[in-house]
Every structure is written in C-alpha cells, then in structure tokens.
Design an enzyme around this catalytic site. Structure first.
Site, PDB file in Angstrom:
ATOM      1  N   GLU A 145       8.222   1.015  -1.328  1.00  0.00           N
ATOM      2  CA  GLU A 145       7.388   0.186  -0.442  1.00  0.00           C
ATOM      3  C   GLU A 145       6.121   0.992  -0.222  1.00  0.00           C
ATOM      4  OE1 GLU A 145       7.939  -2.802   0.673  1.00  0.00           O
ATOM      5  OE2 GLU A 145      10.033  -3.054   0.119  1.00  0.00           O
ATOM      6  N   PRO A 172      12.703  11.892   7.291  1.00  0.00           N
ATOM      7  CA  PRO A 172      11.627  11.216   8.016  1.00  0.00           C
ATOM      8  C   PRO A 172      10.309  11.986   7.852  1.00  0.00           C
ATOM      9  CG  PRO A 172      13.003  12.482   9.529  1.00  0.00           C
ATOM     10  CD  PRO A 172      13.578  12.690   8.164  1.00  0.00           C
ATOM     11  N   ALA A 173       9.220  11.386   8.320  1.00  0.00           N
ATOM     12  CA  ALA A 173       7.917  12.061   8.246  1.00  0.00           C
ATOM     13  C   ALA A 173       7.886  13.238   9.224  1.00  0.00           C
ATOM     14  CB  ALA A 173       6.817  11.066   8.592  1.00  0.00           C
ATOM     15  N   GLU A 174       7.075  14.227   8.903  1.00  0.00           N
ATOM     16  CA  GLU A 174       6.976  15.401   9.772  1.00  0.00           C
ATOM     17  C   GLU A 174       6.540  15.010  11.189  1.00  0.00           C
ATOM     18  OE1 GLU A 174       4.731  19.636   9.467  1.00  0.00           O
ATOM     19  OE2 GLU A 174       3.514  17.907   9.997  1.00  0.00           O
ATOM     20  N   ARG A 208      -2.642  -4.181  15.302  1.00  0.00           N
ATOM     21  CA  ARG A 208      -1.306  -3.680  15.652  1.00  0.00           C
ATOM     22  C   ARG A 208      -1.214  -2.235  15.184  1.00  0.00           C
ATOM     23  NH1 ARG A 208       4.084  -5.025  13.239  1.00  0.00           N
ATOM     24  NH2 ARG A 208       2.842  -5.608  11.455  1.00  0.00           N
ATOM     25  N   CYS A 230       1.093  -1.053   6.896  1.00  0.00           N
ATOM     26  CA  CYS A 230       0.837  -1.267   5.465  1.00  0.00           C
ATOM     27  C   CYS A 230       0.404  -2.703   5.191  1.00  0.00           C
ATOM     28  CB  CYS A 230       2.080  -0.930   4.667  1.00  0.00           C
ATOM     29  SG  CYS A 230       3.525  -1.786   5.284  1.00  0.00           S
ATOM     30  N   GLU A 246      12.880  -5.507   0.731  1.00  0.00           N
ATOM     31  CA  GLU A 246      13.723  -5.059   1.843  1.00  0.00           C
ATOM     32  C   GLU A 246      13.940  -6.199   2.833  1.00  0.00           C
ATOM     33  OE1 GLU A 246      11.964  -1.401   3.350  1.00  0.00           O
ATOM     34  OE2 GLU A 246      13.007  -0.306   1.777  1.00  0.00           O
ATOM     35  N   ASN A 276       4.557   5.623  10.517  1.00  0.00           N
ATOM     36  CA  ASN A 276       3.927   4.515  11.249  1.00  0.00           C
ATOM     37  C   ASN A 276       4.934   3.545  11.892  1.00  0.00           C
ATOM     38  OD1 ASN A 276       4.601   3.441   8.757  1.00  0.00           O
ATOM     39  ND2 ASN A 276       2.801   2.131   8.650  1.00  0.00           N
ATOM     40  N   SER A 329       6.108 -10.226   9.242  1.00  0.00           N
ATOM     41  CA  SER A 329       7.380  -9.507   9.033  1.00  0.00           C
ATOM     42  C   SER A 329       8.505 -10.131   9.844  1.00  0.00           C
ATOM     43  CB  SER A 329       7.236  -8.047   9.473  1.00  0.00           C
ATOM     44  OG  SER A 329       6.127  -7.479   8.850  1.00  0.00           O
ATOM     45  N   THR A 347       1.018   5.039  -2.014  1.00  0.00           N
ATOM     46  CA  THR A 347       1.190   4.830  -3.453  1.00  0.00           C
ATOM     47  C   THR A 347       1.144   6.169  -4.188  1.00  0.00           C
ATOM     48  OG1 THR A 347       0.261   2.621  -3.271  1.00  0.00           O
ATOM     49  CG2 THR A 347       0.226   3.608  -5.456  1.00  0.00           C
ATOM     50  N   ALA A 348       0.280   7.080  -3.725  1.00  0.00           N
ATOM     51  CA  ALA A 348       0.158   8.384  -4.401  1.00  0.00           C
ATOM     52  C   ALA A 348       1.493   9.134  -4.360  1.00  0.00           C
ATOM     53  CB  ALA A 348      -0.945   9.202  -3.729  1.00  0.00           C
ATOM     54  N   THR A 349       2.131   9.192  -3.198  1.00  0.00           N
ATOM     55  CA  THR A 349       3.419   9.894  -3.100  1.00  0.00           C
ATOM     56  C   THR A 349       4.494   9.143  -3.887  1.00  0.00           C
ATOM     57  OG1 THR A 349       2.812  10.673  -0.898  1.00  0.00           O
ATOM     58  CG2 THR A 349       5.123  10.836  -1.476  1.00  0.00           C
TER      59      THR A 349
HETATM   60  P1  NAP Z   1       2.913   9.550   2.709  1.00  0.00           P
HETATM   61  O1  NAP Z   1       1.969  10.668   2.868  1.00  0.00           O
HETATM   62  O2  NAP Z   1       3.202   9.073   1.341  1.00  0.00           O
HETATM   63  O3  NAP Z   1       4.258  10.021   3.465  1.00  0.00           O
HETATM   64  C1  NAP Z   1       5.399   9.214   3.541  1.00  0.00           C
HETATM   65  C2  NAP Z   1       6.633  10.104   3.522  1.00  0.00           C
HETATM   66  O4  NAP Z   1       6.677  10.843   2.302  1.00  0.00           O
HETATM   67  C3  NAP Z   1       6.659  11.152   4.632  1.00  0.00           C
HETATM   68  O5  NAP Z   1       7.998  11.379   4.993  1.00  0.00           O
HETATM   69  C4  NAP Z   1       6.088  12.381   3.938  1.00  0.00           C
HETATM   70  O6  NAP Z   1       6.453  13.594   4.541  1.00  0.00           O
HETATM   71  C5  NAP Z   1       6.727  12.242   2.584  1.00  0.00           C
HETATM   72  N1  NAP Z   1       6.031  12.941   1.512  1.00  0.00           N
HETATM   73  C6  NAP Z   1       4.716  13.186   1.371  1.00  0.00           C
HETATM   74  N2  NAP Z   1       4.484  13.820   0.188  1.00  0.00           N
HETATM   75  C7  NAP Z   1       5.699  13.978  -0.410  1.00  0.00           C
HETATM   76  C8  NAP Z   1       6.131  14.535  -1.646  1.00  0.00           C
HETATM   77  N3  NAP Z   1       5.280  15.067  -2.533  1.00  0.00           N
HETATM   78  N4  NAP Z   1       7.450  14.514  -1.928  1.00  0.00           N
HETATM   79  C9  NAP Z   1       8.327  13.957  -1.068  1.00  0.00           C
HETATM   80  N5  NAP Z   1       7.987  13.414   0.118  1.00  0.00           N
HETATM   81  C10 NAP Z   1       6.682  13.416   0.432  1.00  0.00           C
HETATM   82  O7  NAP Z   1       2.461   8.265   3.520  1.00  0.00           O
HETATM   83  P2  NAP Z   1       1.830   8.237   4.982  1.00  0.00           P
HETATM   84  O8  NAP Z   1       0.388   8.496   4.870  1.00  0.00           O
HETATM   85  O9  NAP Z   1       2.625   9.046   5.914  1.00  0.00           O
HETATM   86  O10 NAP Z   1       2.104   6.703   5.369  1.00  0.00           O
HETATM   87  C11 NAP Z   1       1.161   5.743   5.209  1.00  0.00           C
HETATM   88  C12 NAP Z   1       1.309   5.012   3.884  1.00  0.00           C
HETATM   89  O11 NAP Z   1       2.566   4.363   3.847  1.00  0.00           O
HETATM   90  C13 NAP Z   1       0.268   3.935   3.721  1.00  0.00           C
HETATM   91  O12 NAP Z   1      -0.220   3.920   2.411  1.00  0.00           O
HETATM   92  C14 NAP Z   1       1.046   2.668   4.014  1.00  0.00           C
HETATM   93  O13 NAP Z   1       0.489   1.517   3.446  1.00  0.00           O
HETATM   94  C15 NAP Z   1       2.387   3.011   3.463  1.00  0.00           C
HETATM   95  N6  NAP Z   1       3.446   2.176   4.080  1.00  0.00           N
HETATM   96  C16 NAP Z   1       4.015   1.213   3.317  1.00  0.00           C
HETATM   97  C17 NAP Z   1       4.966   0.378   3.879  1.00  0.00           C
HETATM   98  C18 NAP Z   1       5.604  -0.700   3.055  1.00  0.00           C
HETATM   99  O14 NAP Z   1       6.616  -1.229   3.493  1.00  0.00           O
HETATM  100  N7  NAP Z   1       5.076  -1.060   1.893  1.00  0.00           N
HETATM  101  C19 NAP Z   1       5.347   0.543   5.213  1.00  0.00           C
HETATM  102  C20 NAP Z   1       4.752   1.548   5.964  1.00  0.00           C
HETATM  103  C21 NAP Z   1       3.792   2.369   5.365  1.00  0.00           C
HETATM  104  P3  NAP Z   1       5.431  14.305   5.590  1.00  0.00           P
HETATM  105  O15 NAP Z   1       5.251  13.374   6.710  1.00  0.00           O
HETATM  106  O16 NAP Z   1       6.144  15.522   6.004  1.00  0.00           O
HETATM  107  O17 NAP Z   1       4.165  14.545   4.836  1.00  0.00           O
END
Ligand code: NAP
Length: 465
Positions: A236, A159-161, A264, A270, A445, A135, A428, A216-218
């Site tokens: 984060e 980075p994310a895929e 935004r 997040c 951060e 994001n 931010s 949070t799950a990851t």
């Molecule tokens: P996500 O599914 O947890 O993915 C984040 C990153 O982790 C990606 O690079 C993803 O790779 C990787 N990943 C996923 N599963 C993994 C695993 N089992 N082992 C290692 N890496 C793994 O999160 P998202 O849905 O992309 O992002 C949205 C979330 O991020 C929301 O919950 C948002 O609130 C949170 N966020 C938090 C902040 C903060 O500063 N607190 C800032 C931005 C976003 P792939 O893309 O290849 O799956």
C-alpha cells in the site's frame, strides 16, 4: 545482521513492560537476544476460536478507546477527535475480520474427466511480516493483522519509529484478549535500524508474506529484498490524488469534500487530494469558497486542545517539504490565496495553504506533498482534466464532483486509480477494498478481498472416483 535471524529479532508478547524494554533496547542500537523463542507460522487455534479472539480484541479496543486515542495524539500530533475516529476505524477491522474468518470457502470443480474432481482449498500463507507508517499508527496495523489472523497466519509487526506505542498498546490488548503468545509480535525499531530489520524480515525463510504500507520508494526496496525468496507481497504505497471539480458540480458540496479530503491529519494521508483541477466556469467560485472554508473551520494547534483541527506535521523534514513546494510554486507563478508559510506557533506547524494559478510543472503537482497544501489548476475540457489526473506514476485515490450522470460513468472508468470518490471526499471504510494501481501498490486491504492476501489457493485433484 541477517545471520541473527528472526528468532533473535522477534519478541513473545508478554505484556507492555517487555515491549517497552525492547523499544529501549533497540533504540539503544542493540538487537535483543531472544533466541529461545521462535514463531511457528500458524495461529494454533480453530477457526471459530480465531474469530472469537479477534472479536474480544475488538471489544477491548472499544473499552480502551479513549486511552488508545490519547496515545495516537501524543505520538503523532493528530487532533484527539481524529485520533478517536482512527481508533474506531482501526477496531472495526478486527470486528470485520472476526466475521470474515468464518467465511473462508473453497470450491469443488467438475472437469471433463468423469473419474476426477478438482478441490480448491484455501490455506494460511504462514508468517506475515508487516511494516507500517506513522500516519495511521493503529489502523494500518489492524487492517493487515485482522486479515492475517483471520486467515490463520501469525504476524511480526514493525511500526514506524515515530509511532511505536500504538503497536505496543495493541499487543497489550491482544494479550488480554487471550491471543496466544507469539501470534501478534512487535519489533519497535529506530530509524537507523529500519533498513536492516526490513531486510531480515523480507529475506528470512521463516517469513512467507510481506505486507507493507508506506512510501513507494521504500516499497520498491522491500520488493527487491522479497524477490530472492519469491515471497507473497502486498504493497500500500504513495498517492498523488487528483480532485476534479467540473462545471456541473455543486460547489458547496465540492468545497466540503475538498476540506475533508485535503486537511484530515494535516494532509498526511495517502488518499488525500494532492492536485485540485477545477473547470474554468466554476473555478473562481470554488477557490473563493474553499479559502473561506479554510479560514473559518481550520484551527492549527496542539492536538489535545479542544477545537484544534490541524496538529503539527510529523517532523521537520515534512515541514521542509511543504515549504519547498510552496516556494517552488510561487517562483513559477502561483498565487498564495491563503496560508503559505510556517505557522506562528513554530515547531512543526504549517499554515493551511491554498495556491491558485498552479501549473503542471510545479513540484506540488508532480510529487506527493503529505502536508496541508492545496494547489489549484484551472482546466477547460474534461479530456484535459483526465489526462492531467492520469499523468502520474502512481494511482491510489481520485475524486471528482459532477452532477452529469454520463460524465460520472465516463470519468470514474477512465481515472487510473484504485479508488474513486464521486461527489465524496471521504472514501475509506472497512467494507470496501482499499488499494492502488500503478506504483501505488499491489493487493487490496479491508473488505471481503483483504483476507485473500493471506491465503494460498491449493488445488487438489481427487481421482479414482
Ligand atoms: P516510509 O518512509 O516508507 O516508512 C514506512 C515504514 O517503513 C516505517 O515503518 C519505516 O520505518 C519503514 N522503513 C523505511 N525505510 C525502510 C527500509 N529501507 N526497510 C524497511 N523498512 C523501512 O513512509 P512514511 O514517509 O513514513 O509514510 C508516508 C508514506 O506512506 C506516503 O507515501 C503515504 O502515501 C504512504 N501511505 C500509504 C498508505 C496506503 O494505504 N497506500 C497508507 C498510509 C501511508 P521508520 O519509521 O523507522 O523510518
């Protein structure tokens, strides 16, 4: 997989071509064999030079800001204007930490023993593995990497895929800035390999620190992996931000803040407001003005088109989630004030949506939306609003609007979140600490605190004086 080790997963930064090759290789399901190369964990230059290199990297980001912004829009769909804003925000972390690099101080402590002094040294933690979401494909990297390099660590970024190119473009600029090979490394990786790569990063003994931004799950999975070798971690994670409007608020200000905080990046931030809590006396006026502002100023479309304020959501799964939350709310009695369905453009576009008559049992109140949906709950008393706001397992950001100074102190102190916006929807900034409490994460951060995440405190007892 883990037997392959980090050496075979990581790549020396030798330019964009090599990174492109890596991206294709990993996407094809192969792990590149780069076993001739290894990371030694330490950014091998003096403090002042680290500072200058970060500053050069910042300068190059600014020189290339238009191209970098186009990359973000192309890979994430974010409107170009927002992407330009992200690049500036992202670059500022490099500038900020180029300055912080020169302010790593220790301490001298006098104890009750006359012949001893305590010294406190701060040392880099070592190799930091950094996993980032789609994001903010640039800023989520520099916010971590700037601090890590300033502290003297080397980094491996996954980075994310959906958004690998921003990370790779940063590698190209790091190269041009003269940052030594092996200091900023990128492992672009397909989603079906993320789990394995994540496990290697979190378990390999070469890695001392994990810094993750994502769901949070990851985060919980990575914490489990990191536990075995007791690595330092920064997390984060997700949010469920409350946005409270009290009767004493200035409604126009509150509407402007709600627009900024909610829409935004199409609601995919997040810290974006997830739950609008509006006091009875001001409720109808707020809902009417909020709907008017949405209709007047939001334009859904291609992020490259002039005037677009909301691009597509990141993928079909994200659209399904918003759709499911809207349907659930309507089935339980919510009213669609505006929007409510997929956008006529098709694809991953969704209409900016406002719901009223929302209740606490609805999915849009209990789970993070990550989309352009604003659900409004009506409340009567301050205690009720604070209780609803705090009834969440996560606590990243929270916002409220009030003109009552005593109420402002009370509520700011009572909200269980890491960041509070008082009469402000955009919070931010590089100078201020970013992070959450509860299941929203660990550590901070940016700001003067961000560098501590990459430093070990060592106590030296100096005796015989
Ligand atoms: P996500 O599914 O947890 O993915 C984040 C990153 O982790 C990606 O690079 C993803 O790779 C990787 N990943 C996923 N599963 C993994 C695993 N089992 N082992 C290692 N890496 C793994 O999160 P998202 O849905 O992309 O992002 C949205 C979330 O991020 C929301 O919950 C948002 O609130 C949170 N966020 C938090 C902040 C903060 O500063 N607190 C800032 C931005 C976003 P792939 O893309 O290849 O799956």
């Amino acid at each position: 997989m883990s037997s392959l080790g980090l050496k075979r997963l990581t790549s020396k930064i030798e330019g964009f071509q090599q990174q492109q090759f890596l991206l294709k290789t990993v996407r094809a399901g192969l792990i590149p064999d780069l076993s001739t190369w290894f990371i030694d964990g330490c950014f091998p230059v003096l403090l002042q030079e680290r500072s200058l290199l970060l500053r050069k990297w910042y300068d190059l980001m600014i020189q290339n800001k238009d191209d970098l912004a186009k990359i973000i829009t192309a890979e994430s769909g974010k409107p170009l204007k927002e992407a330009q804003g992200e690049i500036l925000y992202s670059a500022l972390f490099l500038e900020w930490f180029s300055e912080e690099a020169r302010r790593i101080y220790g301490d001298i402590i006098y104890t009750s023993a006359k012949d001893k002094r305590g010294l406190v040294l701060k040392q880099p933690v070592g190799v930091a593995a950094i996993i980032t979401p789609w994001n903010f494909p640039s800023a989520m990297i520099t916010r971590k990497v700037g601090a890590a390099l300033a502290a003297g660590c080397t980094v491996v970024v996954k980075p994310a895929e959906d958004t690998p190119y921003s990370a790779l473009a940063l590698a190209q600029l790091a190269n041009q800035a003269g940052i030594p090979a092996g200091v900023y490394n990128v492992i672009p990786c397909s989603r079906n390999k993320a789990k394995e790569v994540g496990e290697v990063l979190c378990t390999d003994p070469l890695v001392s620190k994990i810094s993750f931004t994502g769901s949070t799950a990851t985060g919980k999975i990575l914490l489990h992996h990191a536990a075995n070798s007791v690595k330092r971690v920064s997390m984060e994670l997700g949010g469920l931000a409350p946005f409270i409007v009290f009767d004493s608020a200035n409604v126009d200000q509150a509407v402007a803040g709600a627009m900024a905080s909610k829409f935004r990046n199409a609601g995919q931030t997040c810290v974006c407001s997830n739950r609008f809590l509006v006091q009875r006396g001001i409720h109808d006026s707020f809902v009417t003005k909020f709907a008017e502002a949405m209709k007047k100023s939001l334009r859904v479309g291609n992020g490259f088109e002039e005037g677009t304020t909301q691009g597509p959501l990141i993928n079909e799964k994200a659209v399904e989630k918003v759709e499911k939350q809207v349907n659930d709310a309507v089935a339980k009695g919510a009213t669609v004030v505006t929007g409510g369905k997929r956008h006529q453009s098709g694809g991953n576009f969704f209409e900016p949506t406002l719901l009223s008559n929302v209740t606490r049992d609805m999915l849009c109140i209990t789970e993070e939306t990550f989309g352009p949906l604003a659900p409004v709950i009506k409340f009567d008393k301050e205690e009720e609003a604070v209780a609803i706001a705090n009834a969440a397992e996560v606590g990243l950001a929270g916002y409220f609007y009030s003109q009552d100074p005593a109420q402002i102190w009370r509520v700011a102190e009572q909200l269980e979140v890491g960041m509070v916006g008082v009469n402000e929807g955009l919070i931010s900034s590089v100078e201020c600490p970013f992070g959450g409490v509860k299941q929203s994460g660990l550590g901070r951060e940016g700001s003067k605190y961000g560098i501590d995440e990459y430093l070990e405190v060592k106590y030296v007892c100096y005796g015989g004086l």
